[in-house]
Design a protein around this motif. Structure first.
Motif, PDB file in Angstrom:
ATOM      1  N   ASP A   3       0.812  -1.221   0.000  1.00  0.00           N
ATOM      2  CA  ASP A   3       0.000   0.000   0.000  1.00  0.00           C
ATOM      3  C   ASP A   3       0.842   1.266   0.000  1.00  0.00           C
ATOM      4  O   ASP A   3       0.452   2.279  -0.576  1.00  0.00           O
ATOM      5  CB  ASP A   3      -0.975  -0.002   1.175  1.00  0.00           C
ATOM      6  CG  ASP A   3      -0.274  -0.039   2.520  1.00  0.00           C
ATOM      7  OD1 ASP A   3       0.785  -0.683   2.640  1.00  0.00           O
ATOM      8  OD2 ASP A   3      -0.801   0.578   3.472  1.00  0.00           O
ATOM      9  N   PHE A   4       2.017   1.223   0.598  1.00  0.00           N
ATOM     10  CA  PHE A   4       2.891   2.393   0.622  1.00  0.00           C
ATOM     11  C   PHE A   4       3.402   2.709  -0.791  1.00  0.00           C
ATOM     12  O   PHE A   4       3.393   3.868  -1.214  1.00  0.00           O
ATOM     13  CB  PHE A   4       4.070   2.156   1.580  1.00  0.00           C
ATOM     14  CG  PHE A   4       4.823   3.406   1.911  1.00  0.00           C
ATOM     15  CD1 PHE A   4       4.341   4.291   2.860  1.00  0.00           C
ATOM     16  CD2 PHE A   4       6.014   3.706   1.273  1.00  0.00           C
ATOM     17  CE1 PHE A   4       5.025   5.454   3.170  1.00  0.00           C
ATOM     18  CE2 PHE A   4       6.703   4.868   1.571  1.00  0.00           C
ATOM     19  CZ  PHE A   4       6.210   5.744   2.520  1.00  0.00           C
ATOM     20  N   SER A  67      -3.162  11.098  -1.009  1.00  0.00           N
ATOM     21  CA  SER A  67      -2.036  10.167  -0.992  1.00  0.00           C
ATOM     22  C   SER A  67      -0.901  10.688  -0.113  1.00  0.00           C
ATOM     23  O   SER A  67      -0.243   9.911   0.588  1.00  0.00           O
ATOM     24  CB  SER A  67      -1.532   9.887  -2.416  1.00  0.00           C
ATOM     25  OG  SER A  67      -1.124  11.084  -3.059  1.00  0.00           O
ATOM     26  N   TRP A  70      -1.927  10.027   3.400  1.00  0.00           N
ATOM     27  CA  TRP A  70      -1.786   8.595   3.646  1.00  0.00           C
ATOM     28  C   TRP A  70      -0.313   8.230   3.892  1.00  0.00           C
ATOM     29  O   TRP A  70       0.004   7.487   4.820  1.00  0.00           O
ATOM     30  CB  TRP A  70      -2.334   7.790   2.464  1.00  0.00           C
ATOM     31  CG  TRP A  70      -2.091   6.324   2.600  1.00  0.00           C
ATOM     32  CD1 TRP A  70      -1.068   5.601   2.048  1.00  0.00           C
ATOM     33  CD2 TRP A  70      -2.846   5.396   3.371  1.00  0.00           C
ATOM     34  NE1 TRP A  70      -1.152   4.295   2.410  1.00  0.00           N
ATOM     35  CE2 TRP A  70      -2.240   4.131   3.233  1.00  0.00           C
ATOM     36  CE3 TRP A  70      -3.983   5.512   4.156  1.00  0.00           C
ATOM     37  CZ2 TRP A  70      -2.734   3.007   3.855  1.00  0.00           C
ATOM     38  CZ3 TRP A  70      -4.475   4.369   4.776  1.00  0.00           C
ATOM     39  CH2 TRP A  70      -3.854   3.143   4.621  1.00  0.00           C
ATOM     40  N   ARG A  74       0.798   6.689   7.284  1.00  0.00           N
ATOM     41  CA  ARG A  74       1.234   5.284   7.195  1.00  0.00           C
ATOM     42  C   ARG A  74       2.667   5.098   7.682  1.00  0.00           C
ATOM     43  O   ARG A  74       2.995   4.132   8.350  1.00  0.00           O
ATOM     44  CB  ARG A  74       1.084   4.816   5.742  1.00  0.00           C
ATOM     45  CG  ARG A  74       1.596   3.435   5.448  1.00  0.00           C
ATOM     46  CD  ARG A  74       0.674   2.370   6.030  1.00  0.00           C
ATOM     47  NE  ARG A  74       0.941   1.074   5.504  1.00  0.00           N
ATOM     48  CZ  ARG A  74       1.995   0.314   5.832  1.00  0.00           C
ATOM     49  NH1 ARG A  74       2.887   0.762   6.678  1.00  0.00           N
ATOM     50  NH2 ARG A  74       2.148  -0.889   5.310  1.00  0.00           N
ATOM     51  N   ALA A  75       3.539   6.055   7.326  1.00  0.00           N
ATOM     52  CA  ALA A  75       4.952   5.962   7.725  1.00  0.00           C
ATOM     53  C   ALA A  75       5.220   6.708   9.036  1.00  0.00           C
ATOM     54  O   ALA A  75       6.369   6.760   9.479  1.00  0.00           O
ATOM     55  CB  ALA A  75       5.835   6.514   6.612  1.00  0.00           C
ATOM     56  N   ASP A  76       4.181   7.262   9.648  1.00  0.00           N
ATOM     57  CA  ASP A  76       4.300   8.015  10.896  1.00  0.00           C
ATOM     58  C   ASP A  76       5.398   9.084  10.797  1.00  0.00           C
ATOM     59  O   ASP A  76       6.340   9.120  11.574  1.00  0.00           O
ATOM     60  CB  ASP A  76       4.561   7.081  12.084  1.00  0.00           C
ATOM     61  CG  ASP A  76       4.340   7.784  13.412  1.00  0.00           C
ATOM     62  OD1 ASP A  76       3.589   8.783  13.445  1.00  0.00           O
ATOM     63  OD2 ASP A  76       4.936   7.355  14.415  1.00  0.00           O
TER      64      ASP A  76
END
Length: 154
Positions: A3-4, A67, A70, A74-76
């Motif tokens: 997803d990344f 995006s 996200w 997602r990667a904080d």
């Protein structure tokens, strides 16, 4: 599926079409209108052509923002906004905010009405050119910073 990687791909494609569109309008469309249209007709012709592009710009800006959010979540990466070495991330968010406001608020609620009733179309068109040039310059700096920064240049 990663997803990344998918989000990064969507982000790059969205930025490509968004800023590529700004470049086309700034370096091709506006100079062409300036060279081929009478001063009093430039704004009207610009609005006719821009109307066909505006919905695409809105989609690309939304995809870039979604995006990007996200990817940060997602990667904080929230802590990067507290670190000056990641100045380009601040610039990305600021640039996105300016374009989102222009495309979703200022243009539809104010700009079309104002340009439709202008008493100085030539001056307004010249201001639009300068604004597009400024936004494109900031966009290029942002992209240089983002690509360089994400690959360790800064």
């Amino acid at each position: 599926m990663d997803d990344f990687a998918l989000a990064r791909t969507v982000h790059v494609i969205a930025v490509l079409f968004w800023i590529g569109g700004v470049g086309f309008v700034t370096w091709v469309l506006m100079p062409t209108l300036k060279a081929t249209e009478l001063p009093q007709d430039r704004l009207r012709r610009f609005q006719q052509m821009e109307a066909r592009f505006a919905w695409q710009a809105r989609v690309w800006v939304l995809l870039a923002g979604a995006s990007g959010l996200w990817l940060v979540a997602r990667a904080d990466l929230w802590s990067r906004f507290l670190d000056g070495r990641f100045w380009w991330m601040h610039l990305m968010v600021a640039l996105w905010t300016v374009f989102a406001l222009m495309l979703f608020v200022i243009e539809p609620l104010h700009l079309h009405r104002r340009l439709g009733n202008t008493q100085s179309p030539e001056a307004d068109f010249a201001r639009m050119i300068r604004l597009h040039q400024l936004l494109l310059a900031v966009s290029i700096i942002t992209i240089l910073g983002a690509v360089g920064g994400s690959h360790g240049l800064f």
